[in-house]
Scaffold this active site. Structure first.
Site, PDB file in Angstrom:
ATOM      1  N   ARG A 151      45.661  66.489  -5.254  1.00  0.00           N
ATOM      2  CA  ARG A 151      45.462  67.535  -5.043  1.00  0.00           C
ATOM      3  C   ARG A 151      46.373  69.100  -5.147  1.00  0.00           C
ATOM      4  O   ARG A 151      46.578  69.437  -4.001  1.00  0.00           O
ATOM      5  CB  ARG A 151      44.767  67.762  -4.109  1.00  0.00           C
ATOM      6  CG  ARG A 151      43.580  66.825  -3.345  1.00  0.00           C
ATOM      7  CD  ARG A 151      42.084  67.611  -3.813  1.00  0.00           C
ATOM      8  NE  ARG A 151      41.136  66.617  -4.449  1.00  0.00           N
ATOM      9  CZ  ARG A 151      40.667  65.513  -5.206  1.00  0.00           C
ATOM     10  NH1 ARG A 151      42.150  65.070  -5.456  1.00  0.00           N
ATOM     11  NH2 ARG A 151      39.930  64.735  -4.481  1.00  0.00           N
ATOM     12  N   SER A 225      35.931  68.543   0.092  1.00  0.00           N
ATOM     13  CA  SER A 225      36.737  68.368   1.181  1.00  0.00           C
ATOM     14  C   SER A 225      38.168  69.564   1.947  1.00  0.00           C
ATOM     15  O   SER A 225      38.268  70.661   1.115  1.00  0.00           O
ATOM     16  CB  SER A 225      37.906  67.407   0.493  1.00  0.00           C
ATOM     17  OG  SER A 225      36.964  66.427   0.129  1.00  0.00           O
ATOM     18  N   GLU A 321      43.537  71.026   2.308  1.00  0.00           N
ATOM     19  CA  GLU A 321      42.926  70.687   1.050  1.00  0.00           C
ATOM     20  C   GLU A 321      43.293  72.266   0.114  1.00  0.00           C
ATOM     21  O   GLU A 321      43.756  73.096  -0.810  1.00  0.00           O
ATOM     22  CB  GLU A 321      42.009  69.845   0.591  1.00  0.00           C
ATOM     23  CG  GLU A 321      42.086  69.769  -1.079  1.00  0.00           C
ATOM     24  CD  GLU A 321      40.512  69.006  -1.952  1.00  0.00           C
ATOM     25  OE1 GLU A 321      40.674  67.936  -1.036  1.00  0.00           O
ATOM     26  OE2 GLU A 321      39.745  69.576  -1.878  1.00  0.00           O
TER      27      GLU A 321
HETATM   28  N1  EPU Z   1      33.581  58.410   5.404  1.00  0.00           N
HETATM   29  C1  EPU Z   1      33.347  58.000   6.773  1.00  0.00           C
HETATM   30  N2  EPU Z   1      32.467  59.222   6.833  1.00  0.00           N
HETATM   31  C2  EPU Z   1      32.589  59.982   7.024  1.00  0.00           C
HETATM   32  C3  EPU Z   1      33.149  60.620   5.235  1.00  0.00           C
HETATM   33  C4  EPU Z   1      33.996  59.374   4.842  1.00  0.00           C
HETATM   34  O1  EPU Z   1      33.486  56.925   7.215  1.00  0.00           O
HETATM   35  O2  EPU Z   1      31.655  61.050   6.885  1.00  0.00           O
HETATM   36  C5  EPU Z   1      34.313  56.936   5.279  1.00  0.00           C
HETATM   37  C6  EPU Z   1      33.814  56.192   4.046  1.00  0.00           C
HETATM   38  O3  EPU Z   1      32.903  55.654   4.267  1.00  0.00           O
HETATM   39  C7  EPU Z   1      34.699  56.012   2.954  1.00  0.00           C
HETATM   40  C8  EPU Z   1      36.347  57.119   2.854  1.00  0.00           C
HETATM   41  O4  EPU Z   1      35.210  57.466   4.010  1.00  0.00           O
HETATM   42  O5  EPU Z   1      35.969  54.184   3.393  1.00  0.00           O
HETATM   43  C9  EPU Z   1      35.782  57.222   1.454  1.00  0.00           C
HETATM   44  O6  EPU Z   1      35.078  58.513   1.364  1.00  0.00           O
HETATM   45  P1  EPU Z   1      34.496  58.838  -0.057  1.00  0.00           P
HETATM   46  O7  EPU Z   1      34.348  58.022  -0.794  1.00  0.00           O
HETATM   47  O8  EPU Z   1      33.375  60.398   1.271  1.00  0.00           O
HETATM   48  O9  EPU Z   1      35.609  60.117  -0.116  1.00  0.00           O
HETATM   49  P2  EPU Z   1      36.653  60.832   0.635  1.00  0.00           P
HETATM   50  O10 EPU Z   1      38.362  60.268   0.677  1.00  0.00           O
HETATM   51  O11 EPU Z   1      35.843  61.537   1.420  1.00  0.00           O
HETATM   52  C10 EPU Z   1      37.619  62.412  -1.395  1.00  0.00           C
HETATM   53  C11 EPU Z   1      37.853  62.847  -2.242  1.00  0.00           C
HETATM   54  C12 EPU Z   1      36.711  63.736  -3.196  1.00  0.00           C
HETATM   55  C13 EPU Z   1      35.560  63.071  -4.091  1.00  0.00           C
HETATM   56  C14 EPU Z   1      35.821  61.733  -3.591  1.00  0.00           C
HETATM   57  C15 EPU Z   1      35.555  60.922  -4.094  1.00  0.00           C
HETATM   58  C16 EPU Z   1      40.638  64.171  -1.520  1.00  0.00           C
HETATM   59  C17 EPU Z   1      40.159  64.658   0.258  1.00  0.00           C
HETATM   60  N3  EPU Z   1      38.835  64.029  -1.373  1.00  0.00           N
HETATM   61  O12 EPU Z   1      36.727  62.020  -0.236  1.00  0.00           O
HETATM   62  O13 EPU Z   1      36.728  65.453  -3.319  1.00  0.00           O
HETATM   63  O14 EPU Z   1      35.176  63.671  -3.961  1.00  0.00           O
HETATM   64  O15 EPU Z   1      36.673  61.113  -2.966  1.00  0.00           O
HETATM   65  O16 EPU Z   1      36.627  60.540  -5.000  1.00  0.00           O
HETATM   66  O17 EPU Z   1      40.367  63.943  -1.986  1.00  0.00           O
HETATM   67  C18 EPU Z   1      36.893  67.495  -2.920  1.00  0.00           C
HETATM   68  O18 EPU Z   1      38.515  66.935  -3.346  1.00  0.00           O
HETATM   69  O19 EPU Z   1      36.556  68.892  -2.527  1.00  0.00           O
HETATM   70  C19 EPU Z   1      36.031  66.688  -2.698  1.00  0.00           C
HETATM   71  C20 EPU Z   1      34.987  66.385  -2.751  1.00  0.00           C
END
Ligand code: EPU
Length: 326
Positions: A151, A225, A321
């Site tokens: 990012r 995010s 971010e």
């Molecule tokens: N999780 C929780 N609770 C929540 C949200 C997430 O426990 O409320 C846990 C999930 O269970 C999982 C982990 O966190 O184990 C990761 O969650 P998720 O797959 O939803 O992805 P993320 O890490 O929250 C990142 C990116 C997203 C992208 C997704 C999929 C960042 C900051 N965010 O989110 O990007 O769509 O992975 O690759 O890296 C963005 O940058 O705006 C964005 C949406």
């Protein structure tokens, strides 16, 4: 002849930010060519006022190079990101299907090296062109020159506010091997009985996963995010693991792991919290939302209290971010 631009005064920006924040620009203008962009920049320099918002509306795309395996597609900055992804998928050009449904424009995509479901913009990036604000010359940036990171890019750092991206050239694959290693994606495809997905299957699965977790900015204001997933030392991770046994993590190197900020925020009790019209999304704690009339200050205040609580509970510092304009 210099273009005649329509500068609008005291312009409401609510329709131009996905967070749905009511905010005024002293001046606003839409530009459809580089000449118009230069004209708008000159206007801004001659006025003594609080600001000009330039809406980059340069449209169009062209194939600049092609070989057996690749298509090099140059796309102007004002094109809609998701529309581009869908048209590439339709043509069978692979590489960006995992980045389906990300709100925003093509010109914004390199700034923070957008990423999702195992793919980052840098993986399909060839080069970009940008107008240098001080010299008014177009500069070309290769991938290496953009300093892409998680990012992050040179455009969020050394070149912040110094150049305006006018087009991006993507290197797309003609016979793409879809990339499906993200757990949520694999699970969904398998549930559908799809074991060798096409790029279209991947795009559709990504759209479905996103829709199930992320609010549609056209309905509930949000910026995806709000914070980055923090990278912490193994030592801190091991210490936290004693108390939080099922804390998820992704290996970054031998000494560091990335932990999901959404998990931390949920664990600290913020998921689904709503204060007036500012809130933490009930299905994804990493997404802050504006239910209607929240102000930028209210969203920021909530974000800063979340940040403080994560620091207190986990000794982890969250970094936004999003770019903040004040
Ligand atoms: N999780 C929780 N609770 C929540 C949200 C997430 O426990 O409320 C846990 C999930 O269970 C999982 C982990 O966190 O184990 C990761 O969650 P998720 O797959 O939803 O992805 P993320 O890490 O929250 C990142 C990116 C997203 C992208 C997704 C999929 C960042 C900051 N965010 O989110 O990007 O769509 O992975 O690759 O890296 C963005 O940058 O705006 C964005 C949406």
């Amino acid at each position: 002849m210099a273009p005649v631009l329509n500068f609008q005064e005291d312009f409401e920006l609510i329709a131009y930010n996905s967070m749905g924040l009511a905010s005024q620009a002293k001046y606003f203008v839409s530009v459809v060519t580089i000449e118009e962009l230069k004209e708008a920049l000159s206007f801004a320099e001659t006025k003594d006022f609080e600001g000009l918002v330039i809406n980059m509306a340069l449209k169009g795309e062209s194939i600049v190079k092609e070989d057996e395996a690749h298509v090099y597609l140059k796309v102007n900055a004002g094109e809609n990101w998701h529309k581009l992804v869908l048209s590439c998928v339709e043509k069978g050009w692979g590489g960006i299907e995992n980045l389906s449904l990300i709100p925003g424009s093509v010109g914004a995509s390199p700034i923070q090296n957008i990423g999702a479901y195992g793919v980052e913009l840098k993986d399909v990036f060839d080069s970009l062109e940008a107008l240098d604000i001080s010299t008014r010359k177009i500069r070309t940036f290769s991938k290496g020159e953009c300093n892409f990171g998680y990012r992050n890019s040179i455009f969020k750092n050394e070149l912040k506010n110094k150049v305006v991206i006018t087009s991006v050239t993507f290197k797309l694959q003609k016979n793409a091997e879809p990339k499906v290693d993200y757990k949520a994606l694999v699970d969904l495809l398998e549930d559908k009985g799809i074991f060798s997905p096409t790029i279209k299957d991947v795009s559709e699965a990504v759209i479905e996963v996103r829709k199930s977790k992320l609010p549609d900015p056209a309905k509930i204001g949000n910026t995806g995010s709000f914070f980055k997933n923090p990278i912490i030392s193994i030592a801190l991770f091991e210490e936290l693991k004693k108390e939080y046994k099922n804390m998820p993590s992704y290996k970054v190197s031998n000494n560091f792991v990335k932990v999901p900020a959404g998990w931390l925020i949920e664990k600290a009790g913020w998921k689904g919290v709503r204060e007036g019209d500012a809130g933490v999304h009930a299905k994804q704690a990493l997404v802050l939302v504006n239910y209607g009339k929240a102000s930028g200050a209210q969203i920021w205040d909530l974000a800063m209290r979340i940040k403080a609580s994560i620091l207190k509970e986990f000794k982890i510092e969250l970094t936004p971010e999003v770019n903040i304009i004040s």
